[in-house]
Motif scaffolding. Structure first.
Motif, PDB file in Angstrom:
ATOM      1  N   LEU A  53       0.860  -1.176   0.000  1.00 20.86           N
ATOM      2  CA  LEU A  53       0.000   0.000   0.000  1.00 20.86           C
ATOM      3  C   LEU A  53       0.903   1.235   0.000  1.00 20.86           C
ATOM      4  CD1 LEU A  53      -2.656   1.572   0.315  1.00 20.86           C
ATOM      5  CD2 LEU A  53      -2.441   1.289   2.781  1.00 20.86           C
ATOM      6  N   LYS A  54       0.640   2.114  -0.935  1.00 22.35           N
ATOM      7  CA  LYS A  54       1.365   3.373  -1.030  1.00 22.35           C
ATOM      8  C   LYS A  54       0.348   4.476  -1.332  1.00 22.35           C
ATOM      9  CE  LYS A  54       5.201   5.737  -3.309  1.00 22.35           C
ATOM     10  NZ  LYS A  54       6.263   5.640  -4.347  1.00 22.35           N
ATOM     11  N   ALA A  55       0.312   5.439  -0.417  1.00 29.04           N
ATOM     12  CA  ALA A  55      -0.713   6.469  -0.562  1.00 29.04           C
ATOM     13  C   ALA A  55      -0.147   7.818  -0.107  1.00 29.04           C
ATOM     14  CB  ALA A  55      -1.955   6.120   0.244  1.00 29.04           C
ATOM     15  N   ASN A  56      -0.668   8.867  -0.699  1.00 21.63           N
ATOM     16  CA  ASN A  56      -0.340  10.246  -0.316  1.00 21.63           C
ATOM     17  C   ASN A  56      -1.539  10.841   0.418  1.00 21.63           C
ATOM     18  OD1 ASN A  56       2.126  10.061  -1.631  1.00 21.63           O
ATOM     19  ND2 ASN A  56       1.266  10.811  -3.568  1.00 21.63           N
ATOM     20  N   ILE A  57      -1.309  11.234   1.653  1.00 22.26           N
ATOM     21  CA  ILE A  57      -2.381  11.749   2.491  1.00 22.26           C
ATOM     22  C   ILE A  57      -2.264  13.269   2.515  1.00 22.26           C
ATOM     23  CG2 ILE A  57      -3.413  11.733   4.784  1.00 22.26           C
ATOM     24  CD1 ILE A  57      -2.149   9.016   5.241  1.00 22.26           C
ATOM     25  N   ALA A  58      -3.323  13.963   2.099  1.00 17.65           N
ATOM     26  CA  ALA A  58      -3.320  15.431   2.101  1.00 17.65           C
ATOM     27  C   ALA A  58      -3.678  15.986   3.466  1.00 17.65           C
ATOM     28  CB  ALA A  58      -4.293  15.956   1.046  1.00 17.65           C
ATOM     29  N   LYS A  59      -4.595  15.334   4.171  1.00 18.46           N
ATOM     30  CA  LYS A  59      -5.034  15.825   5.474  1.00 18.46           C
ATOM     31  C   LYS A  59      -5.505  14.638   6.300  1.00 18.46           C
ATOM     32  CE  LYS A  59      -8.165  19.154   7.642  1.00 18.46           C
ATOM     33  NZ  LYS A  59      -9.248  20.147   7.419  1.00 18.46           N
ATOM     34  N   SER A  60      -5.148  14.664   7.603  1.00 15.00           N
ATOM     35  CA  SER A  60      -5.518  13.535   8.460  1.00 15.00           C
ATOM     36  C   SER A  60      -5.607  13.992   9.902  1.00 15.00           C
ATOM     37  CB  SER A  60      -4.502  12.399   8.322  1.00 15.00           C
ATOM     38  OG  SER A  60      -3.200  12.853   8.666  1.00 15.00           O
ATOM     39  N   GLU A  61      -6.473  13.278  10.670  1.00 15.42           N
ATOM     40  CA  GLU A  61      -6.652  13.544  12.093  1.00 15.42           C
ATOM     41  C   GLU A  61      -6.831  12.218  12.812  1.00 15.42           C
ATOM     42  OE1 GLU A  61      -9.966  16.068  12.662  1.00 15.42           O
ATOM     43  OE2 GLU A  61      -8.999  17.857  11.846  1.00 15.42           O
ATOM     44  N   ILE A  62      -6.292  12.147  14.033  1.00 14.10           N
ATOM     45  CA  ILE A  62      -6.427  10.964  14.884  1.00 14.10           C
ATOM     46  C   ILE A  62      -6.941  11.432  16.231  1.00 14.10           C
ATOM     47  CG2 ILE A  62      -5.240   9.066  16.036  1.00 14.10           C
ATOM     48  CD1 ILE A  62      -3.268   9.012  13.751  1.00 14.10           C
ATOM     49  N   CYS A  63      -8.009  10.804  16.684  1.00  9.77           N
ATOM     50  CA  CYS A  63      -8.568  11.124  18.000  1.00  9.77           C
ATOM     51  C   CYS A  63      -8.586   9.845  18.812  1.00  9.77           C
ATOM     52  CB  CYS A  63      -9.992  11.678  17.844  1.00  9.77           C
ATOM     53  SG  CYS A  63     -10.739  12.152  19.425  1.00  9.77           S
ATOM     54  N   PHE A  64      -7.871   9.839  19.940  1.00 15.85           N
ATOM     55  CA  PHE A  64      -7.789   8.666  20.803  1.00 15.85           C
ATOM     56  C   PHE A  64      -8.156   9.089  22.218  1.00 15.85           C
ATOM     57  CE2 PHE A  64      -5.304   5.830  23.620  1.00 15.85           C
ATOM     58  CZ  PHE A  64      -5.861   4.613  23.256  1.00 15.85           C
ATOM     59  N   LYS A  65      -9.267   8.541  22.689  1.00 17.31           N
ATOM     60  CA  LYS A  65      -9.766   8.838  24.034  1.00 17.31           C
ATOM     61  C   LYS A  65      -9.829  10.360  24.255  1.00 17.31           C
ATOM     62  CE  LYS A  65      -8.439   4.520  26.254  1.00 17.31           C
ATOM     63  NZ  LYS A  65      -7.744   3.868  27.397  1.00 17.31           N
ATOM     64  N   ASP A  66     -10.536  11.008  23.352  1.00 18.78           N
ATOM     65  CA  ASP A  66     -10.783  12.464  23.409  1.00 18.78           C
ATOM     66  C   ASP A  66      -9.505  13.305  23.281  1.00 18.78           C
ATOM     67  OD1 ASP A  66     -13.462  11.978  23.772  1.00 18.78           O
ATOM     68  OD2 ASP A  66     -13.304  11.961  25.961  1.00 18.78           O
ATOM     69  N   TYR A  67      -8.435  12.702  22.826  1.00 24.04           N
ATOM     70  CA  TYR A  67      -7.215  13.451  22.550  1.00 24.04           C
ATOM     71  C   TYR A  67      -7.050  13.551  21.046  1.00 24.04           C
ATOM     72  CZ  TYR A  67      -2.384  14.978  22.518  1.00 24.04           C
ATOM     73  OH  TYR A  67      -1.243  15.692  22.306  1.00 24.04           O
ATOM     74  N   LEU A  68      -7.058  14.757  20.538  1.00 22.51           N
ATOM     75  CA  LEU A  68      -7.024  15.005  19.104  1.00 22.51           C
ATOM     76  C   LEU A  68      -5.610  15.350  18.678  1.00 22.51           C
ATOM     77  CD1 LEU A  68      -8.519  15.390  16.401  1.00 22.51           C
ATOM     78  CD2 LEU A  68      -8.850  17.794  17.044  1.00 22.51           C
ATOM     79  N   LEU A  69      -5.143  14.671  17.648  1.00 15.27           N
ATOM     80  CA  LEU A  69      -3.814  14.917  17.081  1.00 15.27           C
ATOM     81  C   LEU A  69      -3.986  15.187  15.600  1.00 15.27           C
ATOM     82  CD1 LEU A  69      -0.726  14.984  17.300  1.00 15.27           C
ATOM     83  CD2 LEU A  69      -0.716  12.524  16.866  1.00 15.27           C
ATOM     84  N   CYS A  70      -3.596  16.397  15.197  1.00 14.28           N
ATOM     85  CA  CYS A  70      -3.649  16.788  13.788  1.00 14.28           C
ATOM     86  C   CYS A  70      -2.301  16.508  13.158  1.00 14.28           C
ATOM     87  CB  CYS A  70      -4.014  18.261  13.643  1.00 14.28           C
ATOM     88  SG  CYS A  70      -5.665  18.661  14.247  1.00 14.28           S
ATOM     89  N   LEU A  71      -2.263  15.512  12.294  1.00 12.72           N
ATOM     90  CA  LEU A  71      -1.014  15.162  11.634  1.00 12.72           C
ATOM     91  C   LEU A  71      -0.705  16.180  10.554  1.00 12.72           C
ATOM     92  CD1 LEU A  71      -1.419  11.303  11.318  1.00 12.72           C
ATOM     93  CD2 LEU A  71      -0.276  12.600  13.098  1.00 12.72           C
ATOM     94  N   PRO A  72       0.558  16.328  10.213  1.00  9.52           N
ATOM     95  CA  PRO A  72       0.915  17.317   9.189  1.00  9.52           C
ATOM     96  C   PRO A  72       0.371  16.938   7.826  1.00  9.52           C
ATOM     97  CG  PRO A  72       2.809  15.977   9.773  1.00  9.52           C
ATOM     98  CD  PRO A  72       1.734  15.615  10.758  1.00  9.52           C
ATOM     99  N   ASN A  73       0.229  17.926   7.006  1.00 10.17           N
ATOM    100  CA  ASN A  73      -0.248  17.685   5.640  1.00 10.17           C
ATOM    101  C   ASN A  73       0.846  17.031   4.812  1.00 10.17           C
ATOM    102  OD1 ASN A  73      -2.608  18.907   6.444  1.00 10.17           O
ATOM    103  ND2 ASN A  73      -1.959  20.928   5.703  1.00 10.17           N
ATOM    104  N   ARG A  74       0.382  16.418   3.695  1.00 17.03           N
ATOM    105  CA  ARG A  74       1.285  15.767   2.725  1.00 17.03           C
ATOM    106  C   ARG A  74       2.109  14.657   3.394  1.00 17.03           C
ATOM    107  NH1 ARG A  74       1.428  21.090   1.597  1.00 17.03           N
ATOM    108  NH2 ARG A  74       3.340  21.393   2.765  1.00 17.03           N
ATOM    109  N   LEU A  75       1.386  13.699   3.955  1.00 18.27           N
ATOM    110  CA  LEU A  75       2.018  12.498   4.508  1.00 18.27           C
ATOM    111  C   LEU A  75       2.081  11.412   3.435  1.00 18.27           C
ATOM    112  CD1 LEU A  75       0.427  12.164   8.055  1.00 18.27           C
ATOM    113  CD2 LEU A  75       2.810  12.637   7.546  1.00 18.27           C
ATOM    114  N   GLU A  76       3.038  10.550   3.608  1.00 14.37           N
ATOM    115  CA  GLU A  76       3.161   9.384   2.721  1.00 14.37           C
ATOM    116  C   GLU A  76       3.000   8.123   3.575  1.00 14.37           C
ATOM    117  OE1 GLU A  76       6.220   7.431  -0.585  1.00 14.37           O
ATOM    118  OE2 GLU A  76       6.791   9.195   0.593  1.00 14.37           O
ATOM    119  N   LEU A  77       2.079   7.227   3.157  1.00 16.21           N
ATOM    120  CA  LEU A  77       1.752   6.010   3.902  1.00 16.21           C
ATOM    121  C   LEU A  77       2.250   4.798   3.135  1.00 16.21           C
ATOM    122  CD1 LEU A  77       0.258   4.452   6.153  1.00 16.21           C
ATOM    123  CD2 LEU A  77      -1.819   4.606   4.736  1.00 16.21           C
TER     124      LEU A  77
END
Length: 964
Positions: A169-193
């Protein structure tokens, strides 16, 4: 061939069916293959060939949720392109697709796709491509939520009856967010997975998973398994860019500017996290252990350069920090208690010179302390950083304290990452003024300062503002006042200054630059302007000890001399233009007799000499000067009644004229049309005028003068040509030529003016055709009775005079004065005395009411008021007289011996001049019968006749001389 025929037959049958209901057929086929209901809005066959390859385009494709009684769609796409061969597809392309995965419990989920279809089902490999994909996953048991938007994704799957293998799997992520137990983490733009692994359908878990997320400066890698998408088992490592922490209420963003490296293990609900690295000012290492159901425990150590050593321990609810601070000159113990869960804490610092207490959080805290006996308060906020407030202080008090902490502010070791502000209500500077409401802000290597400058009356008042950075050292400062605006910019060790304003009605503009390494200030332009159009410009460079300046100035004399007055001079008008160069040490240049060179132009000056009571006007001069000499090329103007033109060379700089003009040494040329000595021969004190001459005691000047229409104590001279010198109150006249009413005089002499009560004048004079009657009238001798009796109204004197006169400042003669002279009086005319009118009948041809005469003075002495005549010969057309005697002029007392003789009629008729008559008179006078003594001792004049002499001449006469 049999399989190919069957495939072609199947495609033929499929084509026929699709022609009837393409969309309905596609829904049934995809729903059977995926394992859930599928809805297709439009279907079309794009390509079919005899080799079994085909392409299908579907629009408006939707996949229903696998949850019971759930009518929502788990995935949908605007367009789907499917490529295959035979009965199986091998490539799926999605455009503008959305996938929502939801897991409610262990068995309840909306993504139970690709079910097992019978025993012995074969594996199927599928390639999935997407150019725009929105993905969302909600895992309610683990309280986790993931949302991502893929601009480009490419995945290869192998679908088995019980599992799905994610080959790549190879993907380019433009925008992403992760919320774990009411803790929100905004990942940087232009990620590569990047990912691969094996997913078990029944257990809903990943047996193996290799996951990598990477961006510029950050990456995260995980290797292990993931049970029910909830509990990971395995190892992980990460490096986080500090920019990821922007906007997070975390203390990490305050302490790090380097990538944060993390590593650890995750075993279900237990985890171990450890990290080691560098932060903005030092090093750190810590370890965190915990359980998802419990509180983690942290321990570690931190250092801040060579100055702070400390250790950390505790839980997120309460964290302890203990260490020692050694930051010269600070040295003390540091203790802190942190409550991360409550986002607050306490800090205590104990130092002999500084005690500090702080309470709050890294985003909002209050503090108070005592520094060298000065109490201060402060607060810490996430928006403004650290803010300190100090009371009113004096610079004399603050400067020694700052000197002890000089190393604390060293640019080499200062690297502030926390915003810092300092407020000072008042800062007093000696002899300058105060800074009120001083505010200093520093953030991210950039600082600002503001203050109200309330200076003494010699400076200005205004608003002071500065912006600067420490690394690199650069910034700008500005001062906005009612009468001054200034701007200062600096970069590294170079400073640039621009200032303009008004000070005591003087408007100025300054543009310059300075180099700290060279310690020089370069003046590109300095311009000062006064309301009376006075102007000063300067260029050059300055240091703490030296100066090299070129200055040009045009000023109004009254304004300049109002600040630098000249004793004995009051200037009312005039302008001065100067162009000079100042080169040398400040110790020499600040002296008035400084070694400068240049030129000066003075014009239309007017004013008054109060000590003389003498006005001057239209005074103009042009001069050049060097460190050794001053050249007065031309001086014109009017002083009193004297209109003068002068040139001079003076040994000394220009400032020498201002401070030590009474010590002038050089040459002076004077030329004037009107000159009255009495205007200069006086002194004004307390409104009263007294006759007195005041000359500088140390002046040594060589003088050349040409004066016209001069008045010397009542003597009206036509011209005066003088060459002499003044040396220490000695006036030496090398040569002088005077023209007096048609006569001329030349001579030499000297004058002693050292004794201010009695002056001495000594001279030797030769004259030609001097009018005696004018001399008698202008000197006052004509008022004497004896002179009046002569009736003298015309006579010319030619001869030699040698005199030594003593006189007071009021020009009254002393008894010690003396005079010696000899000469001839020609062209004389006098009215005939009354006592001689009885001679008219006897000398009808020669006698007239007005007699011409010729007089010869072989020797004349005047001493202490006594006039001594030696054989004065007086010749008239009637006869001749020989006079000898004394005359006390102050009392008009005299005694004269007079011997006379008449001319025979034959001689009187002869047309000879009086000068030729003298040859016939020598013997006649020796044997003349006319002899008398004229004496005056009181108010009466007496005649004495020596009878014995007359009788002897009658008895023994000599032969008279007759003309042939």
């Amino acid at each position: 061939m049999k399989k190919v025929g069957l495939s072609v037959l199947a495609l033929g049958v499929l084509s026929g069916l699709l022609e009837r209901s393409k969309a309905r057929l596609a829904e049934h086929l995809l729903g059977y293959w995926v394992g859930t209901r599928v809805e297709v809005a439009e279907a079309a066959i794009c390509h079919v060939d005899w080799q079994g390859n085909w392409r299908v385009r579907l629009k408006g494709v939707r996949l229903q949720s696998t949850l019971p009684k759930d009518t929502t769609w788990a995935a949908w796409s605007e367009e789907v392109r499917i490529e295959g061969r035979g009965r199986r597809p091998h490539t799926i392309r999605l455009r503008k697709a959305v996938i929502h995965l939801l897991r409610l419990s262990r068995t309840a989920k909306n993504y139970h796709f690709f079910p097992k279809r019978g025993k012995g089902a074969h594996a199927h490999t599928l390639t999935l491509l997407s150019d725009s994909l929105a993905f969302a996953f909600w895992n309610l048991p683990s309280q986790a939520e993931i949302q991502a938007y893929f601009t480009k994704a490419e995945a290869t799957l192998t679908i088995y009856p019980t599992s799905i293998a994610l080959n790549s799997l190879k993907a380019n992520i433009a925008k992403s967010e992760i919320c774990f137990k009411d803790y929100l983490l905004c990942l940087p733009n232009r990620l590569e997975l990047l990912a691969k692994g094996l997913y078990r359908k029944a257990e809903d878990s990943w047996d193996t998973l290799h996951l990598t997320l990477q961006s510029s400066g950050s990456w995260l890698a995980f290797f292990g398994c993931w049970e029910r998408w909830t509990y990971p088992f395995g190892r992980f490592a990460a490096a986080l860019d500090p920019r990821l922490l922007e906007g997070q209420a975390s203390f990490l963003k305050y302490v790090t500017s380097n990538p944060l490296s993390l590593a650890g293990q995750w075993q279900g609900k237990r985890y171990v996290l450890y990290s080691r690295g560098n932060w903005t000012e030092g090093t750190y290492h810590f370890q965190v252990r915990g359980h998802l159901e419990g509180k983690p425990y942290l321990r570690g150590a931190i250092s801040w350069g060579p100055w702070l050593r400390g250790r950390l321990w505790g839980t997120p609810a309460r964290l302890y920090l203990s260490g020692s601070l050694r930051y010269p000159p600070l040295q003390g113990a540091l203790h802190s208690i942190l409550y991360p869960a409550q986002a607050r804490g306490q800090l205590f610092l104990a130092d002999p010179a500084l005690s500090l207490e702080a309470e709050g959080s890294l985003t909002h805290a209050t503090l108070k302390g005592l520094w060298e006996g000065i109490a201060f308060t402060g607060r810490l906020t996430s928006a403004k950083g650290l803010e300190l407030t100090l009371p009113a202080l004096a610079w004399d008090t603050l400067q020694p304290k700052l000197a002890a902490y000089q190393s604390l502010f060293s640019l080499r070791q200062t690297k502030w990452s926390l915003p810092f502000s300092l407020f000072l209500t008042r800062l007093e500077f000696p002899f300058m003024g105060t800074l009120e409401s001083l505010c200093l802000r520093f953030s991210g290597g950039r600082g600002e300062a503001e203050a109200n400058l309330c200076a003494t009356e010699t400076l200005v008042t205004g608003k002071l503002r500065a912006i600067f950075t420490l690394r690199p050292l650069q910034g700008s400062a500005s001062l906005l006042g009612e009468h001054l605006q200034a701007a200062l910019c600096w970069h590294s060790d170079t400073l640039r200054l621009t200032a303009k304003g008004v000070w005591r009605e003087i408007s100025g503009l300054l543009i310059g630059r300075a180099t700290l390494s060279e310690k020089y200030l370069y003046l590109d332009s300095l311009c000062l302007t006064a309301p009376d159009s006075s102007l000063l410009t300067a260029q050059g460079k300055l240091s703490l000890t030296q100066a090299d300046l070129n200055l040009q100035a045009e000023v109004a004399l009254p304004w300049v001399l109002g600040h630098l007055p000249i004793p004995g001079v009051k200037v009312e008008k005039g302008r001065l233009a100067m162009n000079f160069c100042a080169l040398g040490a400040w110790a020499d240049l600040l002296r008035l007799s400084n070694p400068t060179e240049g030129s000066a132009h003075l014009w239309d000056a007017g004013g008054l000499f109060p000590g003389l009571g003498l006005p001057f006007d239209h005074l103009s001069a042009y001069l050049t000067y060097t460190p050794d000499s001053t050249y007065l090329h031309r001086l014109t103007g009017q002083v009193g009644s004297l209109r003068l033109t002068s040139t001079a060379k003076i040994n000394g700089a220009l400032a020498y004229l201002y401070t030590n003009w009474h010590q002038l040494q050089g040459k002076l040329y004077l030329e004037g049309d009107t000159f009255r000595l009495t205007e200069f021969w006086r002194r004004v004190e307390n409104g009263r005028t007294r006759r007195q001459v005041r000359l500088p005691t140390q002046m040594a000047v060589e003088v050349q003068a040409q004066l016209r229409h001069a008045d010397i104590f009542g003597l009206t001279l036509d011209t005066i040509h003088l060459h002499g010198r003044l040396d220490n109150l000695w006036a030496v006249i090398d040569s002088v030529r005077l023209h007096y009413h048609g006569g001329s005089t030349w001579g030499q002499g000297w004058a002693d003016l050292q004794d201010s009560t009695c002056y001495l004048l000594t001279a030797r004079i030769e004259g030609r055709d001097l009018p005696i009657h004018h001399l008698l009238e202008e000197t006052g001798l004509g008022r004497l009775r004896a002179v009046k009796r002569l009736g003298l109204y015309h006579s010319d004197f030619s001869g030699t005079l040698q005199l030594s006169l003593r006189f007071t400042p009021e020009v009254s003669w002393h008894k010690q004065s003396s005079l010696w002279g000899r000469g001839t009086i020609e062209n004389g005319s006098l009215r005939t005395p009354r006592f001689l009118r009885w001679l008219r009948p006897y000398y009808l041809r020669a006698y007239k009411d007005t007699l011409r005469f010729l007089a010869e003075v072989p020797k004349l002495n005047y001493t202490d008021g006594f006039l001594h005549l030696h054989d004065l010969l007086l010749i008239t057309p009637i006869g001749a007289l020989q006079v000898e005697g004394y005359h006390h002029l102050p009392r008009d007392r005299f005694l004269y011996r007079i011997q006379g003789v008449r001319f025979p009629r034959e001689i009187q008729r002869h047309p000879l001049t009086l000068y030729h008559f003298r040859h016939y008179l020598m013997d006649f006078l020796d044997h003349s019968l006319l002899l008398l003594y004229l004496e005056r001792t009181s108010e009466q004049t007496r005649w004495h006749y020596p009878l014995k002499y007359v009788l002897r001449q009658l008895i023994w006469p000599k032969k008279s001389v007759r003309t042939q």
